[in-house]
Design a protein around this motif. Structure first.
Motif, PDB file in Angstrom:
ATOM      1  N   GLU A 170       0.802  -1.219   0.000  1.00  0.00           N
ATOM      2  CA  GLU A 170       0.000   0.000   0.000  1.00  0.00           C
ATOM      3  C   GLU A 170       0.839   1.276   0.000  1.00  0.00           C
ATOM      4  N   VAL A 171       2.104   1.196  -0.357  1.00  0.00           N
ATOM      5  CA  VAL A 171       2.935   2.398  -0.406  1.00  0.00           C
ATOM      6  C   VAL A 171       3.364   2.683  -1.834  1.00  0.00           C
ATOM      7  N   ALA A 172       3.640   3.940  -2.096  1.00  0.00           N
ATOM      8  CA  ALA A 172       4.216   4.403  -3.350  1.00  0.00           C
ATOM      9  C   ALA A 172       5.491   5.174  -3.010  1.00  0.00           C
ATOM     10  N   PRO A 173       6.411   5.297  -3.950  1.00  0.00           N
ATOM     11  CA  PRO A 173       7.643   6.031  -3.655  1.00  0.00           C
ATOM     12  C   PRO A 173       7.407   7.431  -3.112  1.00  0.00           C
ATOM     13  N   GLU A 174       6.386   8.140  -3.633  1.00  0.00           N
ATOM     14  CA  GLU A 174       6.143   9.513  -3.193  1.00  0.00           C
ATOM     15  C   GLU A 174       5.762   9.589  -1.721  1.00  0.00           C
ATOM     16  N   ASP A 175       5.265   8.495  -1.147  1.00  0.00           N
ATOM     17  CA  ASP A 175       4.912   8.504   0.271  1.00  0.00           C
ATOM     18  C   ASP A 175       6.140   8.675   1.155  1.00  0.00           C
TER      19      ASP A 175
END
Length: 449
Positions: free
Chosen positions: A414-419
């Motif tokens: 549930e994570v993306a790099p921008e997080d």
């Protein structure tokens, strides 16, 4: 009443050069380029060649692994070049725009009367389906994935980010039509900020509106997914940029592919920060022409200062880019005692400088990282700016170690790099956290293929 989610973790970085709430008229020229790298996870296969004439909305390239996902030309004109890099990687498809634009006609439709499959087929036919991303893996999705929900974040709170309410003016009907179209494919959530008052957002129909009240990165769609519909292994959530929702709405309302969007041209390296109406694929130099500060070595960023890519004036506006940011490079600075000198004009999270005594103020920061990469320090600094139910530092360690089971247990789906952009900003070890997360997601995607 809309549901309100209060977030306490995060960090608002006030930078000088915020755009004024006005639109500058810019001449975009006749050279455009659609860049495949703007669609993460895509392996492109070009279906045109130099000399071909295309209408706006006709296909330039497709997803090699899923050919039904097409990517449309933003303008009508003549294909001038297919730029390739190492190992013949497609870097860009260039189009010289016609003086008079021609549009492929896909017919006006009412999404309220269509099924989810019909909406999906229409977006695929017009070459706009590729603007939909997905979690897990934070990549461009494919039509065979079955989302349990769709999340649209209309809150942009990164430093110097484009205010979506400015872009929304005059596009309210198209935005609502786009939301209705998405709601036909899956349950749709719209995340907005506590300070956003536009009725097209607060009173949006066919979606569940949720207010996120807190500091950056409350506007990150990954953060919102974490609080609205967490992604477990085997599940998929689609995420859509609010500008793309307008693109979808224009398609249904007019029958045309129209990729006009409002872009913020901001930063301390810009003489007059403001908004400009541009087209996906427009030349960056056209947006900054005559508006760059004199006498400073500048860095132009295709995107915002935390997640954007360094570029030149010859590069093209990315598919998901809502701002062009210009800040000082900083490598020509000559300071007494370097970064260790006490000062009043530099920003510090841990109050290393006396500037924290001056209260809220804007800072003219440059691109230096002020330190070198070193061993990872387990200090809890990531968790203070990451408003998600995961242990950021432990997840990063698991990715570096290549421990896939541990990554799954710690919530990598549930994570993306921008997080991790803010965590990267505050990281005392100067680790490239966004690149680490991107590499980890790519490995996981390959292993699960």
């Amino acid at each position: 009443m809309a549901r309100v989610i209060k977030l306490r973790k995060g960090l608002d970085i006030a930078l000088t050069g915020r755009p004024a709430a006005e639109k500058r008229t810019v001449t975009l020229g006749d050279e455009y380029g659609l860049v495949p790298d703007g669609f993460t996870g895509l392996i492109p296969r070009v279906v045109v060649k130099a000399g071909d004439h295309v209408k706006a909305g006709e296909v330039l390239f497709v997803n090699k692994q899923c050919p039904e996902v097409k990517f449309a030309s933003p303008v009508s004109g003549t294909v001038t070049d297919v730029v390739r890099g190492e190992r013949r990687k497609v870097l860009c498809v260039k189009v010289k725009a016609d003086e008079r634009q021609e549009y492929a006609d896909y017919g006006k439709k009412s999404p309220a009367t269509m099924s989810g499959d019909e909406v999906k087929a229409h977006l695929l036919e017009a070459g706009l389906f590729g603007f939909i991303n997905q979690l897990p893996y934070a990549v461009t999705t494919t039509p065979d994935s079955l989302p349990k929900a769709i999340v649209v974040s209309a809150l942009r709170d990164m430093p110097l980010a484009c205010d979506f309410e400015v872009e929304l003016l005059g596009n309210e009907d198209d935005f609502q039509t786009g939301l209705t179209a998405l709601s036909r494919m899956a349950k749709t959530f719209l995340g907005i900020g506590a300070g956003q008052k536009a009725s097209a957002l607060t009173e949006a129909k066919d979606v569940e509106v949720t207010i996120f009240d807190g500091p950056c990165p409350a506007g990150n769609v990954g953060v919102q997914v974490n609080h609205l519909c967490p992604v477990n292994k085997g599940e998929v959530v689609w995420t859509v940029d609010p500008s793309a929702v307008i693109f979808f709405g224009r398609l249904f309302n007019s029958g045309r592919v129209d990729m006009r969007r409002t872009v913020a041209v901001a930063g301390s390296g810009v003489k007059a920060p403001a908004y400009a109406e541009a087209m996906v694929g427009a030349k960056v130099g056209r947006l900054t022409a005559g508006n760059l500060a004199d006498g400073r070595k500048l860095r132009i960023i295709n995107g915002n200062v935390l997640t954007g890519r360094q570029c030149t004036e010859d590069d093209f506006l990315g598919a998901h880019t809502s701002e062009v940011t210009v800040i000082p490079e900083g490598d020509d600075a000559d300071e007494l005692l370097g970064w260790i000198m006490p000062r009043l004009k530099q920003f510090s999270v841990n109050r290393s400088y006396f500037s924290w005594l001056q209260g809220k103020k804007s800072y003219d920061l440059d691109a230096r990282i002020k330190g070198g990469e070193r061993r990872m320090i387990m200090s809890g600094e990531y968790d203070r700016v990451l408003p998600m139910d995961i242990y950021g530092e432990y997840l990063i360690k698991a990715i570096i170690a290549g421990d896939i089971d541990r990554q799954e247990a710690l919530g990598i789906y549930e994570v993306a790099p921008e997080d991790f952009a803010l965590a990267e900003f505050v990281c005392s070890s100067k680790l490239p956290l966004q690149r680490i997360v991107r590499d980890g997601l790519d490995v996981l995607r390959k292993e699960n293929a």
